[in-house]
Design a protein around this motif. Structure first.
Motif, mmCIF file in Angstrom:
data_model
loop_
_atom_site.group_PDB
_atom_site.id
_atom_site.type_symbol
_atom_site.label_atom_id
_atom_site.label_comp_id
_atom_site.label_asym_id
_atom_site.label_seq_id
_atom_site.Cartn_x
_atom_site.Cartn_y
_atom_site.Cartn_z
ATOM 1 N N UNK A 1 0.828 -1.200 0.000
ATOM 2 C CA UNK A 1 0.000 0.000 0.000
ATOM 3 C C UNK A 1 0.865 1.253 0.000
ATOM 4 N N UNK A 2 1.927 1.236 0.763
ATOM 5 C CA UNK A 2 2.830 2.381 0.821
ATOM 6 C C UNK A 2 3.492 2.666 -0.515
ATOM 7 N N UNK A 3 3.904 1.609 -1.212
ATOM 8 C CA UNK A 3 4.726 1.769 -2.412
ATOM 9 C C UNK A 3 3.929 1.806 -3.717
ATOM 10 N N UNK A 4 2.621 1.604 -3.645
ATOM 11 C CA UNK A 4 1.836 1.482 -4.872
ATOM 12 C C UNK A 4 2.001 2.686 -5.793
ATOM 13 N N UNK A 5 2.044 3.883 -5.239
ATOM 14 C CA UNK A 5 2.175 5.076 -6.070
ATOM 15 C C UNK A 5 3.574 5.344 -6.565
ATOM 16 N N UNK A 6 4.542 4.544 -6.142
ATOM 17 C CA UNK A 6 5.933 4.758 -6.528
ATOM 18 C C UNK A 6 6.466 3.683 -7.464
ATOM 19 N N UNK A 7 5.551 2.982 -8.145
ATOM 20 C CA UNK A 7 5.973 1.994 -9.129
ATOM 21 C C UNK A 7 6.067 2.650 -10.504
ATOM 22 N N UNK A 8 7.003 2.217 -11.301
ATOM 23 C CA UNK A 8 7.179 2.767 -12.638
ATOM 24 C C UNK A 8 7.510 1.699 -13.650
#
Length: 514
Positions: free
Chosen positions: A322-329
């Motif tokens: 949940x923490x890292x979901x927006x930081x995937x590329x």
């Protein structure tokens, strides 16, 4: 008709039928998974690697077409020089160095200038002052970055353990870093942007532009979000030594896989891990080809995939996901197979290009051009070269497209990237024998990466180092390694993570044997 069957003495033994038993099952045959398995196998622990793709490599893998071999992610091996993290991996498994092109450096093409990132440290020091500014502020900034890089490269090579979960980790890290360097750990929560501001250099466009390219490629972050220590390591990888194996990553993997099998390791390709159940000492790994019985399991899969395949880890992983979901590329790569004369006019085979200081990075504004070495006929047919052009991209930009819109975007993006690369090679692609474009959808389909995300989460102080996903989430017999765990991104990180996990799994195996 001439028979094409191998003589009996040269045929590879047929793989054993399922079910299979081993002491440690490794899920995922990327660098972290294969390195962990090879370390354990060399130490006398029986292993099986379970890989869904048709061959190993993961995002440091390759594919072949019309006589060319293309790297699909990593194009170079980092720190495989004597004393380096990669060299330690090969030494630990009893493997000879892999032949290849020892890169003397590569060229950075900024919007208004060019500079060479020399492997030689003295040459690089002179070049950066010449091209980016030679004031007391510049020198102080570089001195700080150099010291951090020196200390933490040494600590990495000594096997520093993060996140620290027990007193023994603290004791080990004190030895790896050294008491006199302990004050530098105060930078754990500092960003590269803060360091630039402290030295009065945040507004220096060429300097910030170069650093932005380097940290995006190594920690997948921005100047203002990248942890300073991690950024210092990323900025100095050219000094740690870059090598492109003869034959690219395919050349590396042919040798590494053969050595792993020589050690007695079992490799199951085209075999997807579906679920893991049981307990330490008695796990069952259900795969698309049957069941593997094992005492321990190492997951080198992406964290999201691990949570799906290993139910016991779903709840412990949920806060991290949940923490890292927006930081995937994601990534876009253009693969070209071209005549030698289209790329033969440059001294260096690797180049990095930034188009515009003011625009966000990605989608061609920061791209890497890698060319196979002249005469490397394992990478390309005689008289030809393999070319890879890579850039980062947002996953959302490739989602929800119709088939027609997707193909149009893929084609237009490939043409634009090749056009931008013609700043280095003016005739690039005019007579290409191969012209392919890989996108996040490609990585999702062929590398089984959820949504096509590659490289793990973009590193920030909130998710790196002491805040990274740990190698153990407290479930006995289950371990994690790879780009979703500490230390994160790239081949050198995967090699280091494999060292930590293999040591812990080996200790557990010996305890079980007693």
């Amino acid at each position: 008709m001439v028979s094409t069957r191998r003589p009996p003495e040269t045929r590879r033994p047929r793989p054993a039928r399922f079910p299979v038993s081993c002491q440690v099952a490794v899920l995922g045959g990327g660098l972290a998974g294969m390195a962990t398995a090879a370390r354990l196998q060399a130490a006398g622990v029986s292993t099986v690697v379970i890989e869904a793709h048709g061959h190993v490599g993961g995002c440091a893998g390759y594919y072949r077409k019309r006589g060319f071999s293309f790297d699909v992610g990593a194009t170079t091996m980092v720190d495989f020089e004597p004393g380096g993290v990669g060299a330690e991996l090969l030494d630990s498994v009893g493997m000879e160095p892999v032949p290849g092109e020892r890169l003397p450096g590569y060229v950075a093409w900024l919007p208004d200038r060019e500079l060479v990132l020399h492997r030689d440290t003295r040459a690089w020091h002179r070049e950066r002052l010449r091209a980016l500014g030679d004031t007391a502020r510049h020198r102080a900034f570089w001195a700080e970055l150099d010291r951090l890089a020196h200390v933490f490269w040494d600590a990495s090579r000594a096997g520093v353990r993060l996140p620290m979960r027990r007193p023994s980790d603290l004791v080990h890290n004190l030895g790896a870093i050294g008491p006199r360097n302990l004050p530098l750990t105060r930078h754990m929560n500092t960003t590269l942007g803060q360091a630039l501001s402290r030295h009065g250099l945040r507004g220096e466009a060429p300097l910030v532009g170069l650093l932005s390219m380097l940290v995006e490629d190594t920690v997948h972050s921005t100047v203002d979000r990248a942890p300073l220590i991690n950024a210092a390591l990323g900025v100095t990888i050219r000094g740690a030594g870059l090598t492109r194996a003869t034959g690219g990553m395919r050349g590396f993997w042919r040798r590494f896989t053969e050595h792993y099998r020589t050690l007695g390791g079992q490799l199951r390709v085209g075999c997807a891990a579906q679920s893991v159940h049981g307990r330490a000492g008695a796990f069952e790994v259900l795969t698309s080809r049957g069941v593997v019985h094992t005492e321990q399991v190492v997951s080198a899969l992406p964290a999201a995939t691990t949570a799906r395949v290993v139910p016991a880890l779903a709840a412990p992983l949920r806060p991290y996901l949940q923490r890292d979901e927006g930081d995937l590329g994601g990534a876009i790569v253009v693969f070209l197979g071209v005549p030698d004369d289209e790329v033969s006019g440059q001294e260096f085979t690797h180049h990095q290009l930034l188009q515009d200081y003011a625009r966000p990075l990605g989608d061609g504004n920061n791209m890497f051009v890698s060319v196979s070495a002249p005469g490397d006929t394992d990478s390309a047919p005689p008289g030809h070269r393999a070319v890879m052009i890579s850039t980062h991209t947002e996953l959302a930009d490739w989602e929800g497209l119709t088939a027609g819109d997707y193909e149009r975007r893929r084609r237009e993006t490939g043409e634009r990237l090749v056009g931008l690369a013609r700043r280095v090679h003016p005739n690039l692609g005019e007579r290409a024998r191969v012209w392919d474009v890989g996108t996040p959808r490609t990585y999702e389909r062929y590398a089984f990466r959820p949504r096509g995300a590659v490289g793990g989460a973009r590193q920030t102080p909130s998710n790196a180092n002491q805040n990274a996903i740990p190698h153990s989430l407290g479930v006995p017999g289950l371990w994690l390694t790879g780009d979703s765990t500490w230390p994160g991104l790239g081949t050198v990180s995967c090699a280091l993570g494999s060292r930590i996990v293999a040591a812990r799994a080996l200790k557990a195996a010996r305890r079980t044997a007693r």
